[in-house]
Design a protein around this motif. Structure first.
Motif, PDB file in Angstrom:
ATOM      1  N   VAL A  64       0.841  -1.203   0.000  1.00 39.38           N
ATOM      2  CA  VAL A  64       0.000   0.000   0.000  1.00 39.38           C
ATOM      3  C   VAL A  64       0.877   1.254   0.000  1.00 39.38           C
ATOM      4  O   VAL A  64       1.856   1.338   0.740  1.00 39.38           O
ATOM      5  N   THR A  65       0.495   2.220  -0.818  1.00 38.50           N
ATOM      6  CA  THR A  65       1.232   3.473  -0.889  1.00 38.50           C
ATOM      7  C   THR A  65       0.275   4.609  -1.232  1.00 38.50           C
ATOM      8  O   THR A  65      -0.858   4.367  -1.649  1.00 38.50           O
ATOM      9  N   THR A  66       0.708   5.831  -1.045  1.00 40.22           N
ATOM     10  CA  THR A  66      -0.048   6.988  -1.531  1.00 40.22           C
ATOM     11  C   THR A  66       0.920   8.037  -2.034  1.00 40.22           C
ATOM     12  O   THR A  66       2.022   8.198  -1.492  1.00 40.22           O
ATOM     13  N   ASP A  67       0.530   8.721  -3.095  1.00 43.67           N
ATOM     14  CA  ASP A  67       1.371   9.778  -3.667  1.00 43.67           C
ATOM     15  C   ASP A  67       0.473  10.773  -4.379  1.00 43.67           C
ATOM     16  O   ASP A  67      -0.418  10.378  -5.140  1.00 43.67           O
ATOM     17  N   PHE A  68       0.706  12.049  -4.135  1.00 40.32           N
ATOM     18  CA  PHE A  68      -0.091  13.107  -4.776  1.00 40.32           C
ATOM     19  C   PHE A  68       0.734  14.373  -4.809  1.00 40.32           C
ATOM     20  O   PHE A  68       1.673  14.529  -4.016  1.00 40.32           O
ATOM     21  N   ALA A  87       2.225   7.617  -8.842  1.00 41.19           N
ATOM     22  CA  ALA A  87       1.714   6.949  -7.645  1.00 41.19           C
ATOM     23  C   ALA A  87       1.850   5.433  -7.747  1.00 41.19           C
ATOM     24  O   ALA A  87       2.246   4.760  -6.786  1.00 41.19           O
ATOM     25  N   ALA A 101      -6.853   1.259  -7.086  1.00 39.21           N
ATOM     26  CA  ALA A 101      -6.411   2.574  -6.618  1.00 39.21           C
ATOM     27  C   ALA A 101      -7.597   3.361  -6.088  1.00 39.21           C
ATOM     28  O   ALA A 101      -8.753   3.104  -6.447  1.00 39.21           O
ATOM     29  N   VAL A 104      -7.060  10.656  -4.812  1.00 35.89           N
ATOM     30  CA  VAL A 104      -6.877  11.716  -3.822  1.00 35.89           C
ATOM     31  C   VAL A 104      -6.985  13.035  -4.586  1.00 35.89           C
ATOM     32  O   VAL A 104      -6.153  13.326  -5.451  1.00 35.89           O
ATOM     33  N   GLY A 138     -12.261   7.013  -3.546  1.00 30.88           N
ATOM     34  CA  GLY A 138     -11.306   8.064  -3.239  1.00 30.88           C
ATOM     35  C   GLY A 138     -11.907   9.107  -2.315  1.00 30.88           C
ATOM     36  O   GLY A 138     -12.933   8.882  -1.666  1.00 30.88           O
ATOM     37  N   LEU A 150      -2.996   9.258  -6.112  1.00 26.74           N
ATOM     38  CA  LEU A 150      -3.677   7.996  -5.835  1.00 26.74           C
ATOM     39  C   LEU A 150      -3.184   7.370  -4.544  1.00 26.74           C
ATOM     40  O   LEU A 150      -2.039   7.580  -4.126  1.00 26.74           O
ATOM     41  N   VAL A 151      -4.058   6.594  -3.929  1.00 24.44           N
ATOM     42  CA  VAL A 151      -3.645   5.540  -3.014  1.00 24.44           C
ATOM     43  C   VAL A 151      -3.561   4.278  -3.867  1.00 24.44           C
ATOM     44  O   VAL A 151      -4.528   3.936  -4.562  1.00 24.44           O
TER      45      VAL A 151
END
Length: 347
Positions: A64-68, A87, A101, A104, A138, A150-151
């Protein structure tokens, strides 16, 4: 005539250049209490890795990751595509495969036309479709600057997860994509990026690092990460610190986007490059007379950058062949790891 929307005018930074500087981030996290023991948490906050990994059973682990971030380009669809590609890269960097996904979304609703926001979301959905996964939900807020990302949720075999702190002395370093996205974004922000430069930036930043799932299956790939906001030097130093090793990089061997190289030689750079250098420059040894444009390029924040792989020397050709079979034509050996204090020497 409809007013042309320049997304980059609505944000103070863009792409992975928005990241908080490594030194500041370390100070922020330094006082957090240590996590209690969770036997099935294979990767948490202890190693500055790309994603969290939790073992479900002997055959499956969830990643699991998140990037925005804020816009790196003005085109709404391209912004969505780049943010989504970036992401999902963290899942691939762990040697895993994404399965879904969550979006975000933060948008200045009273400033941006709804059509522009829809185009951003459509760009992200397009990339997820290419990855073979749904955007299953989301969260959105009304924000002063445009934010999208996205997560990412993925799966992998517990024995094939590639951490960034398992490299070994003697390993070869291989980089999958060329450098220079941050420099191109700096020129774009000034309205001075050529059409060819824009094409190079978007093409590399929207190329999904799907090859990471295949590299995860190779036993002699010991460590892997992706090069993003902390630049090549910063993410390589994370491998060095975590693995207790020193790295040597040959600048002449680095793949660099051709337009970015020209701009770098002319003095283009991002403010984030200097923040990066201030954070970790003390751990870097540069050859005597090293040109300053080259130093800035090494600290250039990459948005949706390439995978950085540490593998046994005898596996280097197989790793390169795996990259090239997936159309990563710029992939090449850039250096090696050795015993010693955690630092990077650039020759």
């Amino acid at each position: 005539m409809a007013e042309t929307i320049r997304l980059t005018e609505y944000s103070h930074g863009g792409g992975c250049g928005c990241k908080i500087a490594p030194a500041v981030l370390s100070q922020m996290l330094a006082t957090l209490p240590a996590l209690p023991a969770y036997p099935n948490l294979l990767v948490g906050t202890e190693s500055s890795d790309d994603a969290a990994v939790y073992k479900l059973n002997d055959e499956q682990a969830v990643v699991v990751t998140t990037d925005f971030f804020m816009p790196i380009v003005d085109d709404a669809r391209d912004f969505g595509r780049i943010a989504a590609t970036n992401a999902l890269s963290d899942i691939y960097a762990m040697g895993a495969t994404p399965i879904l996904a969550l979006a975000v979304v933060g948008m200045p609703i009273n400033k941006l036309p709804l059509e522009t926001i829809r185009d951003i979301l459509a760009g992200g959905a397009e990339v997820c479709a290419a990855a073979g996964i749904p955007i299953a939900g989301g969260h959105s807020i009304d924000a002063p600057e445009p934010i999208y990302g996205l997560v990412g949720v993925g799966v992998g075999h517990p024995d094939q997860i590639k951490r960034n702190d398992r490299a070994q002395a003697g390993d070869v370093l291989i980089l999958g994509k060329p450098l220079g996205v941050g420099i191109l974004s700096a020129a774009l922000k000034k309205g001075e990026l050529s059409g060819e430069g824009y094409r190079q930036m978007v093409d590399t930043a929207t190329q999904l690092n799907t090859v990471g799932a295949k590299l995860g299956k190779l036993l002699e790939v010991h460590a892997m990460t992706d090069v993003t906001g902390f630049a090549l030097l910063g993410h390589l130093l994370e491998i060095c610190r975590g693995s207790g090793l020193a790295a040597t990089v040959a600048f002449a061997d680095l793949p660099i986007l051709s337009v970015a190289r020209q701009l770098a030689e002319q003095g283009y750079a991002t403010g984030a490059a200097e923040r990066n250098w201030a954070s970790y420059g003390a751990e870097v040894v540069l050859a005597e007379g090293f040109p300053d444009w080259q130093r800035k390029l090494l600290c250039d924040p990459q948005t949706s950058g390439g995978l950085l792989v540490a593998c046994a020397p005898q596996a280097a050709e197989q790793v390169l062949a795996t990259f090239r079979a997936a159309d990563f034509t710029a992939a090449c050996i850039i250096g090696h790891l050795s015993s010693g204090d955690a630092r990077v020497t650039v020759v």
